[in-house]
Enzyme design. Structure first.
Site, PDB file in Angstrom:
ATOM      1  N   ASP A   1       0.848  -1.188   0.000  1.00 38.27           N
ATOM      2  CA  ASP A   1       0.000   0.000   0.000  1.00 38.27           C
ATOM      3  C   ASP A   1       0.889   1.245   0.000  1.00 38.27           C
ATOM      4  O   ASP A   1       2.050   1.190   0.408  1.00 38.27           O
ATOM      5  CB  ASP A   1      -0.895  -0.028   1.249  1.00 38.27           C
ATOM      6  CG  ASP A   1      -1.869   1.138   1.296  1.00 38.27           C
ATOM      7  OD1 ASP A   1      -2.378   1.548   0.239  1.00 38.27           O
ATOM      8  OD2 ASP A   1      -2.129   1.632   2.406  1.00 38.27           O
TER       9      ASP A   1
ATOM     10  N   ASP B   1      -0.365   4.930   1.002  1.00 41.36           N
ATOM     11  CA  ASP B   1      -0.675   5.865   2.080  1.00 41.36           C
ATOM     12  C   ASP B   1      -0.615   5.188   3.444  1.00 41.36           C
ATOM     13  O   ASP B   1      -1.319   4.220   3.702  1.00 41.36           O
ATOM     14  CB  ASP B   1      -2.058   6.482   1.874  1.00 41.36           C
ATOM     15  CG  ASP B   1      -2.174   7.191   0.532  1.00 41.36           C
ATOM     16  OD1 ASP B   1      -1.170   7.747   0.084  1.00 41.36           O
ATOM     17  OD2 ASP B   1      -3.267   7.160  -0.066  1.00 41.36           O
TER      18      ASP B   1
ATOM     19  N   ASP C   1      -1.471  -0.893   6.108  1.00 41.05           N
ATOM     20  CA  ASP C   1      -1.650  -0.419   7.482  1.00 41.05           C
ATOM     21  C   ASP C   1      -3.086  -0.548   7.971  1.00 41.05           C
ATOM     22  O   ASP C   1      -3.371  -0.251   9.125  1.00 41.05           O
ATOM     23  CB  ASP C   1      -1.185   1.042   7.617  1.00 41.05           C
ATOM     24  CG  ASP C   1      -1.988   1.990   6.757  1.00 41.05           C
ATOM     25  OD1 ASP C   1      -2.408   1.601   5.654  1.00 41.05           O
ATOM     26  OD2 ASP C   1      -2.195   3.148   7.180  1.00 41.05           O
TER      27      ASP C   1
END
Length: 143
Positions: free
Chosen positions: A10, A12, A108
């Protein structure tokens, strides 16, 4: 030559420091042109992913917010700026990360299909994977 296993990462909150960039900005300010393109890299993320790329076939897997029409292009520019001219060809934008198949997904959050990903979710920022050094150690890559 052996084919490398696929690893998705990922952007961001994992490679790009979205929280730092967002700071005290209003929701409207995060929708402005230039916001995603100018997010700073998380400390150590570019170096760690460069090492991981030697062992895995790495793709950037990100969800672009519908509320920022510039985010799609700016995420592509961000990847190229930090990982080189052809890295943008490794960018996948999807609102359902569970559709992809691979060995690992570093993310995250458990959102946008992450919980349906068939490989292993490396939950970046969790107690087990607090930093990129923890991820490198888990993947048995020399930091």
């Amino acid at each position: 030559m052996n084919k490398k296993e696929i690893l998705y990462c990922d952007l961001d909150g994992v490679v790009a420091d979205y929280d730092l960039a967002k700071g005290k900005k209003t929701k409207e300010e995060t929708r402005e042109k230039g916001f995603f393109e100018n997010i700073p890299a998380i400390e150590g993320s570019v170096e760690a992913l460069t090492k991981i790329m030697e062992k895995y076939d790495v793709y950037f897997l990100s969800t672009a917010p519908w509320s920022n029409i510039h985010s799609w292009t700016e995420k592509r520019v961000w990847v190229e700026k930090h990982f080189g001219d052809n890295a943008f060809k490794k960018l996948i934008l999807s609102h359902n990360k569970g559709l992809l198949k691979g060995r690992y997904l570093i993310d995250d959050r458990i959102a946008n299909g992450v919980d349906n990903f068939e490989g292993e979710h490396i939950h970046f920022g969790s107690d087990k994977f607090k930093s990129w050094n923890n991820v490198l150690e888990y993947l048995n890559i020399n930091n």
